[in-house]
Design an enzyme around this catalytic site. Structure first.
Site, PDB file in Angstrom:
ATOM      1  N   SER A  12       0.941  -1.171  -0.004  1.00  0.00           N
ATOM      2  CA  SER A  12       0.067  -0.174   0.058  1.00  0.00           C
ATOM      3  C   SER A  12       0.826   1.332   0.008  1.00  0.00           C
ATOM      4  O   SER A  12       0.376   2.246  -0.600  1.00  0.00           O
ATOM      5  CB  SER A  12      -0.988  -0.210   1.178  1.00  0.00           C
ATOM      6  OG  SER A  12       0.069   0.070   2.334  1.00  0.00           O
ATOM      7  N   ASN A  13       1.950   1.176   0.688  1.00  0.00           N
ATOM      8  CA  ASN A  13       2.992   2.211   0.642  1.00  0.00           C
ATOM      9  C   ASN A  13       3.721   2.439  -0.692  1.00  0.00           C
ATOM     10  O   ASN A  13       3.537   3.609  -1.345  1.00  0.00           O
ATOM     11  CB  ASN A  13       4.186   2.124   1.751  1.00  0.00           C
ATOM     12  CG  ASN A  13       3.642   2.516   2.919  1.00  0.00           C
ATOM     13  OD1 ASN A  13       3.545   3.832   3.456  1.00  0.00           O
ATOM     14  ND2 ASN A  13       3.520   1.577   3.867  1.00  0.00           N
ATOM     15  N   LEU A  83      11.257  -7.076   4.173  1.00  0.00           N
ATOM     16  CA  LEU A  83      11.318  -7.810   5.383  1.00  0.00           C
ATOM     17  C   LEU A  83      12.484  -8.456   5.655  1.00  0.00           C
ATOM     18  O   LEU A  83      12.759  -9.233   6.755  1.00  0.00           O
ATOM     19  CB  LEU A  83      10.220  -8.680   5.755  1.00  0.00           C
ATOM     20  CG  LEU A  83       8.807  -8.069   5.974  1.00  0.00           C
ATOM     21  CD1 LEU A  83       7.690  -9.228   6.138  1.00  0.00           C
ATOM     22  CD2 LEU A  83       8.794  -7.144   6.973  1.00  0.00           C
ATOM     23  N   HIS A 102       9.470   2.913   8.853  1.00  0.00           N
ATOM     24  CA  HIS A 102       9.339   1.917  10.205  1.00  0.00           C
ATOM     25  C   HIS A 102       7.891   2.326  10.804  1.00  0.00           C
ATOM     26  O   HIS A 102       7.692   3.737  10.990  1.00  0.00           O
ATOM     27  CB  HIS A 102      10.568   2.005  11.333  1.00  0.00           C
ATOM     28  CG  HIS A 102      10.347   0.941  12.409  1.00  0.00           C
ATOM     29  ND1 HIS A 102      10.666  -0.348  12.173  1.00  0.00           N
ATOM     30  CD2 HIS A 102       9.956   1.128  13.546  1.00  0.00           C
ATOM     31  CE1 HIS A 102      10.562  -1.036  13.127  1.00  0.00           C
ATOM     32  NE2 HIS A 102      10.063  -0.107  14.148  1.00  0.00           N
ATOM     33  N   ASP A 143      18.197  -0.251  11.372  1.00  0.00           N
ATOM     34  CA  ASP A 143      17.259   1.028  12.018  1.00  0.00           C
ATOM     35  C   ASP A 143      18.040   1.993  12.594  1.00  0.00           C
ATOM     36  O   ASP A 143      17.294   3.054  13.300  1.00  0.00           O
ATOM     37  CB  ASP A 143      16.310   0.469  13.060  1.00  0.00           C
ATOM     38  CG  ASP A 143      15.288  -0.503  12.516  1.00  0.00           C
ATOM     39  OD1 ASP A 143      14.492  -1.134  13.350  1.00  0.00           O
ATOM     40  OD2 ASP A 143      14.983  -0.482  11.272  1.00  0.00           O
ATOM     41  N   GLU A 172       1.603   6.846   7.212  1.00  0.00           N
ATOM     42  CA  GLU A 172       2.448   6.405   6.322  1.00  0.00           C
ATOM     43  C   GLU A 172       2.175   6.946   4.784  1.00  0.00           C
ATOM     44  O   GLU A 172       3.160   7.527   3.950  1.00  0.00           O
ATOM     45  CB  GLU A 172       2.748   4.765   6.080  1.00  0.00           C
ATOM     46  CG  GLU A 172       3.272   4.307   7.373  1.00  0.00           C
ATOM     47  CD  GLU A 172       3.232   3.012   7.468  1.00  0.00           C
ATOM     48  OE1 GLU A 172       2.325   2.188   6.638  1.00  0.00           O
ATOM     49  OE2 GLU A 172       4.048   2.299   8.103  1.00  0.00           O
TER      50      GLU A 172
HETATM   51  C1  GRF Z   1       4.226  -0.620   6.651  1.00  0.00           C
HETATM   52  O1  GRF Z   1       3.442  -0.829   7.955  1.00  0.00           O
HETATM   53  C2  GRF Z   1       5.681  -0.337   6.918  1.00  0.00           C
HETATM   54  O2  GRF Z   1       5.825   0.651   7.924  1.00  0.00           O
HETATM   55  C3  GRF Z   1       6.213  -1.630   7.313  1.00  0.00           C
HETATM   56  O3  GRF Z   1       5.696  -2.649   6.486  1.00  0.00           O
HETATM   57  C4  GRF Z   1       4.396  -2.144   6.444  1.00  0.00           C
HETATM   58  C5  GRF Z   1       4.166  -2.304   4.951  1.00  0.00           C
HETATM   59  O4  GRF Z   1       2.918  -1.971   4.561  1.00  0.00           O
HETATM   60  N1  GRF Z   1       7.708  -1.445   7.010  1.00  0.00           N
HETATM   61  P1  GRF Z   1       2.446  -2.101   2.826  1.00  0.00           P
HETATM   62  O5  GRF Z   1       2.942  -3.314   2.446  1.00  0.00           O
HETATM   63  O6  GRF Z   1       3.199  -0.935   2.407  1.00  0.00           O
HETATM   64  O7  GRF Z   1       0.800  -2.032   3.072  1.00  0.00           O
END
Ligand code: GRF
Length: 189
Positions: A12-13, A83, A102, A143, A172
């Protein structure tokens, strides 16, 4: 300026970033790469006609991902829900040009294991009155790269890890694309 987004999940980001740079003359999302062939982020990239690349942890550690990023003349690497631990060769190839988001207010709730819903469960369990996002440059210690942006949101007793995750996602989506654009503008490439 050519951006690559690394993501392992829903994306989604990544979607918000692709949407933002679709109409920006400053930069373009030239690649979306994932370590999960079934990650929904790859579907989102197709919708935006952004080339995709999938790789395994082994391939990443063997330098295949770095090779691809160089081939595609990538200037900035954006981690959006990625991840795996980035190999040190990769962080060294993009000094001050690799950004991560994060879903908490670092330095609290950072480090190993604090990803996905775990971080929101920990925030809830600690009875925190607020949480938020941290956007930081990625260096060899992960981090601990320079924090470039933080935003917070209030929590109350009724919040659950799910509702906390929703509040964090909203932060985000609102801030990450703009913070990336600001970073690009500040730096030469
Ligand atoms: C987000 O909450 C980001 O902060 C974390 O993983 C999540 C990714 O969400 N690192 P998406 O895949 O962008 O929906």
């Amino acid at each position: 300026i050519r951006l690559a987004i690394l993501a392992s999940g829903s994306g989604s980001n990544a979607e918000k970033i692709m949407e933002h740079f679709q109409t920006s003359s400053k930069a373009e999302v030239a690649l979306v790469a994932s370590n999960k062939a079934e990650a929904f982020v790859l579907e989102r990239a197709k919708k935006f006609n952004v080339p995709t690349f999938t790789f395994s942890r082994k391939e990443m550690d063997a330098g295949i991902l770095l090779e691809k990023l160089k081939e595609e003349k990538i200037d900035w690497v954006i981690l959006a829900g990625f991840l795996l631990k980035i190999p040190v060769e990769l962080t060294r190839a993009f000094p001050d040009r690799m950004v991560n988001i994060h879903p908490a207010l670092l330095p609290k709730y950072g480090g190993k294991g604090m990803y996905g819903s775990h971080v929101h469960e920990a925030v809830k369990a600690a009875g925190e009155k607020e949480t938020g996002i941290t956007i930081h440059l990625v260096n060899e210690n992960y981090d601990e790269g320079r924090i470039v942006f933080q935003a917070s949101v209030a929590l109350d007793d009724l919040d659950t890890p799910e509702s906390i995750a929703a509040k964090v996602h909203m932060l985000e989506h609102r801030h990450f694309p703009l913070v990336i654009e600001e970073l690009l503008t500040q730096s030469s490439t």
